[in-house]
Structure formats: structure tokens, C-alpha cells
Design an enzyme around this catalytic site. Structure first.
Site, PDB file in Angstrom:
ATOM      1  CB  CYS A 199      34.558  56.930  -6.804  1.00 51.29           C
ATOM      2  SG  CYS A 199      33.021  56.756  -7.714  1.00 51.29           S
ATOM      3  CB  CYS A 250      34.131  54.226  -9.438  1.00 51.57           C
ATOM      4  SG  CYS A 250      33.868  55.993  -9.603  1.00 51.57           S
TER       5      CYS A 250
END
Lengths: 168, 381, 74
Positions: free
Chosen positions: A65, A68
Site C-alpha cells: 500500500c 501506508c
């Protein structure tokens, strides 16, 4: 053959813009934070209730991600800055297989403990519906704040909330 | 000579990039490609360079430089004209703006060759919905072309284009994505190649036939609907299938079927294999040989509008040579792709075969094979 | 104008109702979907070029592009 797609696209666009309510980026969730115990990157197990008395920021992330990965150094700094005031960041990696996560942590080390939720039990407990997801738990173990997703600059929001929870 | 009708390369480029993840801007990258097409007497090669860079948190800019160096001795050229060389240059620039779960994309493309100029402005919106399981995309493009004829300065005709795109991408399971895309296109203006000619039976000519200029309708409206799916396989591979239906106001119906398989090997190697089958029916006004001059209102002999099939086989190999990164570069891949396409025409005849006048119209059907090679370097920042 | 307003309002209602549908693939299950090999076209330069090769020689055009899948982040 006439196409009405012209109209479809024009009015479709209008309809969508109408329907597009803001997806809840920041929500106020309440209630006691579900307790859990997970293996940490240091090897030992870590239980959330052991941190009662401290303000805890739980961040759900995955190596695949992008946002993230962007958020992690920011959280690392946050952890170091407010550590001494009774605050800790807990990273919870949601991947079934921790290999990629560990590889990432080696190349991008963080100052806070990282836990591995391989069975997704904690992700389910906390009803993680966006990546990344950040949950703020107060000193009494109650969930006070939920932030979905991450865009650079949103950490200012975290800082504000963390400081107010620390002062309580 | 505008060897081929200008096609909206950049549209595909940009629509593919902008919407790949509506709520997240694409990775910064730079690509340098060498492309080569060889088939049917036509050789086209050149570079394609792309730069995609984020500026700030919400904006990404992209720019593409593309050249086709054409050397054409195609069947149309050798039977009615003489081999020629030409160069087409295409420049485009665009911007993606990210806001919440949506991306707005704008772009402008300009394509230039000695007898054809095309300008296209495009916009698109892409939105993630329902927990990012669904992505809805919409796009609109407007094009302004100017058609010329080499050596005839006075010749200048316009063609206007409009494209409407609508697409939905849906996550079905954690391993399966499904996509449905629709695109409607309208063209208006001079739609035929001004050099191409149509033939008609002519007893007075020693060949048995004679040529006259093509006459095309001045409008064309088409619709394409495509559905594709991609499925992840447990050994880090993926398989995909696609079907597209096309129809237009010229009476052409076409079907495209594609199958693809991607396989990864340890060490950073990725192999892509693909199969494509395409078939189309001829345009209403298409004719390889008219019974007599002006036998219809519109006539054309462009093999692109004839009844034919094309079958392709493609293989691509990519190698990640910068896994650990270097300086500011996170990753780098080198890719080599080869596609082989077989075109088989059902009502376009090979006029390089000269038959006695009495046998006009019985020339063998035309077919050819083309090989397409791509070699490119991709750097990710 | 009213002819179009009604369908537009219906669409809007339908879509806002749909936003309460729970995603059945959780974000922590999206590892495969986020993998680059799950993109229909990993390299836009290559995809655009091959599309151009076909569009220049076939009558069919359009609906080649694609979006979606991916990590679903944000």
C-alpha cells in the site's frame, strides 16, 4: 445509428457528482478498544491492554500500500516526539505473509513496534475498511478517533488529536 | 502520405495511466522505447518516450514524445503509386489532479506529418467507490485534424472527432477484477485517405479495370463495448480474457477476443504471453471491384474496411535489473516484446498478381504477416 | 429538461444507497489485487503503442483503456 452516450456521459457525470457524499475520512468512533495480542517484530508478544495508561495510535498498514509506506516515517517521527509523554505508536501489518513487510522494515526501519496480524483477526476486530487505517486509543483504553486513508499533510490532524489525548 | 489514419495513441496512454487507481496518483516513472513494425511491405520504427512525475501532493504531470519513421511499399502503394518515406511526430502533455477518491485528467496531443495534422484535447474523471471496490471512469475527447496531399498545397480538408468513454472496474474477489468499457466515437469531415483509389470494371482498359478516387460518407459514428477480466493465480501469475464488440454507421461489425497469461520467475523476471483474434465485416460501401464507375453513392477500397481476420501471438519478457534501487531510482526494468500478426482478407485482392482482363476480380485474396518488436527501459522513481 | 432530471435524481439516490454496501474484499485482503501483475497494462507506453498498431490497420476502435483494481488505498 444515433448514440445517446453523449447524454449518458453528461448526465451520468452530473448524477455521480450529486451522489458523491464525502467518504468519511475522519470519523469519531467510540467504545473500548478491543484487546489483542500479536507477535511483534522484536520477537516477543505484545498485548494492547499492557499499554493501558498510555495514548496509543494503532496504524494498520501493508507493504503493498503506497500511502501506508508514505505514512510510516511520519508515524515514526510522531512516536519519537511524544514517547516520553506517555504515547506510543503501534504498527499492525495486515498481511497474511509477513515476508514483504519484514523486507520493507529492513530497508525502512521505524522507531515503533510493529505487530503481525497474519490471521486478520485484529483487522476484523477493528473493522478495517480502508488502507491505511489509524485508530487513536486514550489512556483508559477507549477508541477516540478513526482516520481512514492517508494523504501527505494529514499527520497534522494526528498531532492535534494526540496532543489533546495526552493532556487529558 | 498519411499511411494510416491517425489514431488516438495518447488517449489510450493517458486513459490507461490516469485511472489505474483513482484515489492514488501513479508512480513516478520514465520510459524509453524503441518500436518497430515490419509487415506487408511497410516498415515503421521510432522512439516513444514517456515521463510521469508527481508535483506536490495532488498533481502529476506527464509528457510523451513519439515518432513513426515510415518506409512504405505497401500493397496499395506499389499497385497505385510508388514507395515513399515519411515521418510522423506526436507530442502530448497531460496533468492528473487527485482529490479524495477521484482523479481528474486533462491532456493535449499534437501529431504532425507532411500531409496530416491531428490535434486532440482530452479530459477524464476516475472515481473510486464502494470501499474502493468499484472504479468508475468517464472521458471525453475532441479532435481537430487537417488532411493534406503531398505536392498539392491547395488541398486542405478538415476532420473533427469526438470520443465518449465510460468504464467500470469492479473487484469481484480478492483475486479477480472485472472491467466493462464503452466508447462512442463520431467523426465528421474528410474520412478517407485522399491518395487511395477504388477500382471498377472497365472493358476499355487493358487491365480490365480502372481507378477513380474514393468517395466516403462525411460522417461516421461507432460504438465499442468491451469486457475483460483478470484473475490472480497462486504461483504469482495472472490470466486475463477480453471480448470487445464494435459496430458503426458504415455497417462494420467487429469482434475482438484476447487471452493473456503473465508468469513471474524468481530473480525479477516477468513473462507475458498473449493471443488475439480479430474479425470484421466489411463497410457497406467497401468494394474490391465495382461493377462500373459510380455504381454506388459511396465507395472505398481501403482494406482496413474490408472483411478480414487478424490473428496475433505475442510474447514479452521483462527483467527487473535495479531491484535494490540506485541513487534516486527505486526500480528499473528492461522489456522486450514481440508480436506477430497474420492478416487474412476475404474480399480484398492482391493486385500485384496481374491477370488477363477477362479474369479481373479473381486475383488471389491478399494476406500478410507483420512482426512488431518493442524494446524499452522503464525507470521508477 | 425535466425528462433528464428524473433519471439523474434516481441515479443519485441509487448511488447514495449503494454506498452503504460493505466491501466484501477487505483492504487487508487486497495484496494480490495490488500486485503490478494484476494490472491489465503495466506499461502504458507499450499498451498505447500496440493499440495504435491495431487501430491503424483495423476498422474497430475504442474501449481499449482500463482502470481499477489495485490496492484500493485511500
Amino acid at each position: 445509428m444515433r448514440i445517446d452516450c453523449k447524454r449518458i456521459v453528461k448526465y451520468g457525470l452530473a448524477a455521480l457528482l450529486l451522489a458523491l457524499g464525502t467518504a468519511a475520512v475522519a470519523a469519531t468512533a467510540t467504545g473500548p478498544a478491543p484487546d489483542f495480542a500479536l507477535k511483534s517484530d522484536s520477537g516477543s508478544n505484545l498485548r494492547l491492554s499492557e499499554l493501558r495508561g498510555e495514548v496509543v495510535l494503532i496504524n494498520f498498514w501493508a507493504s503493498w500500500c503506497g500511502p501506508c509506506r508514505q505514512e510510516m516515517p511520519v508515524l515514526s517521527e510522531l512516536h519519537e516526539q511524544y514517547r516520553d509523554m506517555g504515547f506510543t505508536v503501534l504498527g499492525v501489518n495486515v498481511e497474511e505473509n509477513s515476508t514483504d513487510a519484514r523486507k520493507l522494515l529492513k530497508s525502512m526501519p521505524v522507531s515503533f513496534p510493529v505487530l503481525f496480524d497474519n490471521d486478520s483477526t485484529v483487522s476484523r476486530q477493528y473493522d478495517v475498511v480502508a488502507m491505511p487505517s489509524t485508530v487513536l486509543v486514550d489512556r483508559d483504553g477507549n477508541v477516540r478517533y478513526l482516520h481512514r486513508g492517508y494523504n501527505p499533510g494529514e499527520e497534522a490532524d494526528y498531532v492535534e488529536k494526540v496532543r489533546s489525548l495526552i493532556r487529558e | 502520405m498519411a499511411a494510416t489514419r491517425y489514431s488516438l495513441t495518447t488517449l489510450v496512454l493517458l486513459s490507461g495511466m490516469a485511472g489505474s487507481q483513482a484515489g492514488v496518483l501513479p508512480e513516478d516513472r520514465a520510459d524509453a522505447m524503441y518500436h518497430s513494425y515490419d509487415g506487408g511491405g511497410v516498415e515503421i520504427s521510432g522512439p516513444s518516450l514517456l515521463v510521469l512525475k508527481k508535483v506536490g501532493q495532488d498533481v502529476a504531470l506527464n509528457a510523451n514524445y513519439y515518432v513513426d519513421s515510415i518506409s512504405s511499399a505497401s500493397i496499395d502503394v506499389v499497385t497505385t503509386a510508388s514507395p515513399y518515406s515519411e515521418e510522423r511526430t506526436e507530442l502530448s502533455g497531460g496533468v492528473d489532479y487527485l482529490h479524495g477518491n477521484s482523479t481528474l485528467s486533462l491532456s493535449y496531443t499534437s501529431s504532425d506529418e507532411s500531409d496530416y495534422e491531428a490535434n486532440t484535447a482530452s479530459m477524464g474523471v476516475s472515481m473510486d467507490m464502494f470501499g474502493n471496490m468499484t472504479t468508475l471512469s468517464m472521458g471525453y475527447s475532441r479532435g481537430w485534424d487537417t488532411v493534406g496531399v503531398n505536392g498539392v498545397a491547395a488541398f486542405s480538408e478538415d476532420t473533427d472527432r469526438q470520443n465518449y468513454r465510460l468504464g467500470v472496474s469492479q473487484v469481484i474477489t480478492k483475486d479477480l477484477v472485472l472491467e466493462v468499457n464503452y466508447e462512442g466515437i463520431t467523426d465528421e469531415g474528410l474520412l478517407n485517405n485522399p491518395y487511395r483509389q477504388v477500382r471498377y470494371v472497365d472493358a476499355g482498359d487493358p487491365r480490365g479495370y480502372n481507378y477513380t478516387d474514393e468517395q466516403y460518407p462525411r460522417t461516421r459514428t461507432s460504438s465499442a463495448l468491451a469486457m475483460r477480466a483478470r484473475h490472480y493465480l497462486p504461483w504469482r501469475a495472472a490470466v486475463s480474457g477480453e471480448y470487445r464488440f464494435f459496430t458503426d454507421t458504415w455497417g462494420i461489425d467487429a469482434h475482438t477476443f484476447q487471452l493473456g497469461y503473465t508468469h513471474t520467475f524468481t530473480g525479477g523476471w516477468i513473462l507475458d504471453a498473449s493471443l488475439r483474434h480479430y474479425r470484421q465485416g466489411a463497410a457497406d460501401f467497401y468494394s474490391d471491384l465495382l461493377p462500373f464507375q459510380d455504381s454506388q453513392n459511396f465507395f472505398g477500397r481501403d482494406k482496413e474496411l474490408s472483411t478480414f481476420t487478424s490473428n496475433s501471438l505475442g510474447v514479452k519478457l521483462s527483467y527487473d535489473f535495479l531491484k535494490q534501487g540506485w541513487q534516486g531510482i527505486e526500480r528499473g526494468t528492461l522489456s522486450l516484446a514481440w508480436d506477430s500478426i497474420w492478416f487474412d482478407y476475404d474480399d480484398f485482392r492482391d493486385l500485384r498478381v496481374v491477370l488477363p482482363a477477362s479474369q479481373v476480380g479473381s486475383e488471389p485474396l491478399y494476406s500478410f504477416n507483420a512482426n512488431v518488436v518493442q524494446l524499452y527501459l522503464s525507470l521508477y522513481f | 429538461m425535466l425528462r433528464h432530471t428524473l433519471p439523474v435524481m434516481l441515479c443519485a439516490l441509487l448511488l447514495s444507497a449503494c454506498s452503504s454496501v460493505e466491501p466484501w474484499v477487505k483492504p487487508y485482503e487486497r495484496a494480490h489485487l495490488a500486485d503490478e501483475i494484476m494490472q491489465f497494462e503495466r506499461d502504458p507506453v507499450s499498451g498505447a503503442y500496440i493499440t495504435h498498431v491495431y487501430q491503424a490497420r483495423e476498422a474497430a476502435r475504442g474501449a481499449e483503456g482500463g482502470h481499477g483494481g489495485g490496492c484500493g488505498c485511500n
